[in-house]
Design an enzyme around this catalytic site. Structure first.
Site, PDB file in Angstrom:
ATOM      1  N   ARG A   1      -0.121  -8.905  13.536  1.00  0.00           N
ATOM      2  CA  ARG A   1      -0.732  -7.893  12.642  1.00  0.00           C
ATOM      3  C   ARG A   1      -1.607  -8.549  11.577  1.00  0.00           C
ATOM      4  NH1 ARG A   1       4.377  -5.007  10.608  1.00  0.00           N
ATOM      5  NH2 ARG A   1       3.016  -3.659   9.395  1.00  0.00           N
TER       6      ARG A   1
ATOM      7  N   ARG B   1      11.679  -1.955  10.918  1.00  0.00           N
ATOM      8  CA  ARG B   1      10.609  -1.351  11.718  1.00  0.00           C
ATOM      9  C   ARG B   1      10.358  -2.204  12.955  1.00  0.00           C
ATOM     10  NH1 ARG B   1       5.286   0.192   8.239  1.00  0.00           N
ATOM     11  NH2 ARG B   1       4.289  -0.842   9.989  1.00  0.00           N
TER      12      ARG B   1
ATOM     13  N   LYS C   1       0.833  -1.219   0.000  1.00  0.00           N
ATOM     14  CA  LYS C   1       0.000   0.000   0.000  1.00  0.00           C
ATOM     15  C   LYS C   1       0.861   1.260   0.000  1.00  0.00           C
ATOM     16  CE  LYS C   1      -2.310  -0.778   3.808  1.00  0.00           C
ATOM     17  NZ  LYS C   1      -1.786  -2.060   4.286  1.00  0.00           N
TER      18      LYS C   1
ATOM     19  N   ARG D   1      -9.541   0.938   9.253  1.00  0.00           N
ATOM     20  CA  ARG D   1      -9.017  -0.390   9.545  1.00  0.00           C
ATOM     21  C   ARG D   1     -10.049  -1.244  10.283  1.00  0.00           C
ATOM     22  NH1 ARG D   1      -3.400   0.480   9.079  1.00  0.00           N
ATOM     23  NH2 ARG D   1      -2.023  -1.025   9.906  1.00  0.00           N
TER      24      ARG D   1
ATOM     25  N   ARG E   1      11.846  -6.561   5.245  1.00  0.00           N
ATOM     26  CA  ARG E   1      11.791  -5.141   4.890  1.00  0.00           C
ATOM     27  C   ARG E   1      12.806  -4.333   5.707  1.00  0.00           C
ATOM     28  NH1 ARG E   1       5.774  -2.623   4.717  1.00  0.00           N
ATOM     29  NH2 ARG E   1       5.859  -2.678   6.978  1.00  0.00           N
TER      30      ARG E   1
HETATM   31  P1  AMP Z   1       0.816   0.599   9.121  1.00  0.00           P
HETATM   32  O1  AMP Z   1       2.017   1.422   8.870  1.00  0.00           O
HETATM   33  O2  AMP Z   1      -0.400   1.077   8.356  1.00  0.00           O
HETATM   34  O3  AMP Z   1       1.070  -0.873   8.951  1.00  0.00           O
HETATM   35  O4  AMP Z   1       0.423   0.805  10.669  1.00  0.00           O
HETATM   36  C1  AMP Z   1       1.313   0.446  11.708  1.00  0.00           C
HETATM   37  C2  AMP Z   1       0.565   0.354  13.030  1.00  0.00           C
HETATM   38  O5  AMP Z   1      -0.041   1.624  13.350  1.00  0.00           O
HETATM   39  C3  AMP Z   1      -0.597  -0.642  13.067  1.00  0.00           C
HETATM   40  O6  AMP Z   1      -0.169  -1.954  13.343  1.00  0.00           O
HETATM   41  C4  AMP Z   1      -1.455  -0.053  14.181  1.00  0.00           C
HETATM   42  O7  AMP Z   1      -0.920  -0.341  15.457  1.00  0.00           O
HETATM   43  C5  AMP Z   1      -1.314   1.439  13.953  1.00  0.00           C
HETATM   44  N1  AMP Z   1      -2.353   1.950  13.018  1.00  0.00           N
HETATM   45  C6  AMP Z   1      -2.158   2.504  11.783  1.00  0.00           C
HETATM   46  N2  AMP Z   1      -3.322   2.855  11.215  1.00  0.00           N
HETATM   47  C7  AMP Z   1      -4.290   2.516  12.115  1.00  0.00           C
HETATM   48  C8  AMP Z   1      -5.727   2.597  12.105  1.00  0.00           C
HETATM   49  N3  AMP Z   1      -6.409   3.096  11.056  1.00  0.00           N
HETATM   50  N4  AMP Z   1      -6.382   2.137  13.209  1.00  0.00           N
HETATM   51  C9  AMP Z   1      -5.725   1.635  14.284  1.00  0.00           C
HETATM   52  N5  AMP Z   1      -4.397   1.506  14.339  1.00  0.00           N
HETATM   53  C10 AMP Z   1      -3.672   1.949  13.277  1.00  0.00           C
END
Ligand code: AMP
Length: 213
Positions: free
Chosen positions: A171, A160, A13, A88, A127
């Site tokens: 996740r 990360r 994404k 989400r 990654r």
């Molecule tokens: P991402 O970079 O989108 O994979 O997000 C990394 C982490 O941020 C996720 O595993 C969640 O802990 C938190 N996070 C990001 N976006 C959301 C969302 N829309 N709702 C809840 N937690 C989020």
């Protein structure tokens, strides 16, 4: 044009969002990036979010909904935006609908990038990102010339915090339980555009732009 990029962690994404915002000249709103920046700065939001993020859990809906509600009203969003990593959960999607209806706006497309779990685990755990310039690498699929060093700027590459094997598996479970129901939510509204997320980055980009045009 208002777009949502939906897909499991590791579906690409972020990579596709960066190319799409250039193509369509709209900003990318990544809740993950906003939360990571808050964690790095040590703000109250960052302190609250970190404990959830480290475990691979979702940050509470009320927190992320507030972030997005403010962000989409900024002036650079007037011609549209790309939501990456939000919504989400179904309550987040409902809150988004509510804020959009107040603004007399709507989501035009929900691009759903599909990749099998086995491939996602390989992608996520390998990654690496440059601390200095943010360039992305993969230890198997796109390794740097020297291990741990950015080809572009010589910066240090890091993994990360939430890309270790244990957090990745949590996740993916969270995605299946809480985010996958959004596909049906948007299918009923006729907004889902499914995209095969396996192949060359440019090829996948082509599939998305074809669907959006
Ligand atoms: P991402 O970079 O989108 O994979 O997000 C990394 C982490 O941020 C996720 O595993 C969640 O802990 C938190 N996070 C990001 N976006 C959301 C969302 N829309 N709702 C809840 N937690 C989020």
């Amino acid at each position: 044009m208002n777009i949502i990029l939906l897909g499991p962690p590791g579906a690409g994404k972020g990579t596709q969002a960066k190319m799409l915002i250039d193509e369509y000249q709209i900003p990318q709103i990544s809740t993950g990036d906003i939360l990571r920046a808050a964690v790095k700065e040590g703000t109250p939001l960052g302190k609250e979010a970190k404990s959830y993020m480290d475990k691979g859990e979702l940050v509470p809906d009320s927190v992320v909904i507030g972030i997005v509600e403010e962000r989409i009203q900024e002036s650079d969003c007037a011609k549209g935006y790309m939501l990456d990593g939000f919504p989400r959960t179904v309550p987040q999607a409902e809150a988004l609908d509510e804020m959009l209806s107040k603004l007399s706006a709507q989501i035009d497309h929900v691009v759903s990038i599909e990749v099998a779990n086995e491939e996602l685990i390989k992608r996520l755990t390998g990654r690496r990102t440059c601390r200095e310039c943010g360039a992305g690498y993969h230890v198997m699929f796109d390794p740097p010339k020297a291990e741990g060093v950015c080809d572009k700027c010589g910066g240090e590459l890091y993994q990360r915090d939430d890309d270790n094997e244990e957090t990745v598996s949590s996740r993916l479970n969270v995605y299946e339980a809480q985010t996958l129901p959004l596909i049906d939510y948007y299918k009923v509204k006729g907004k889902i555009r499914p995209i095969d997320g396996v192949g060359e980055i440019k090829e996948i980009f082509g599939r998305i732009t074809t669907v959006l045009s």
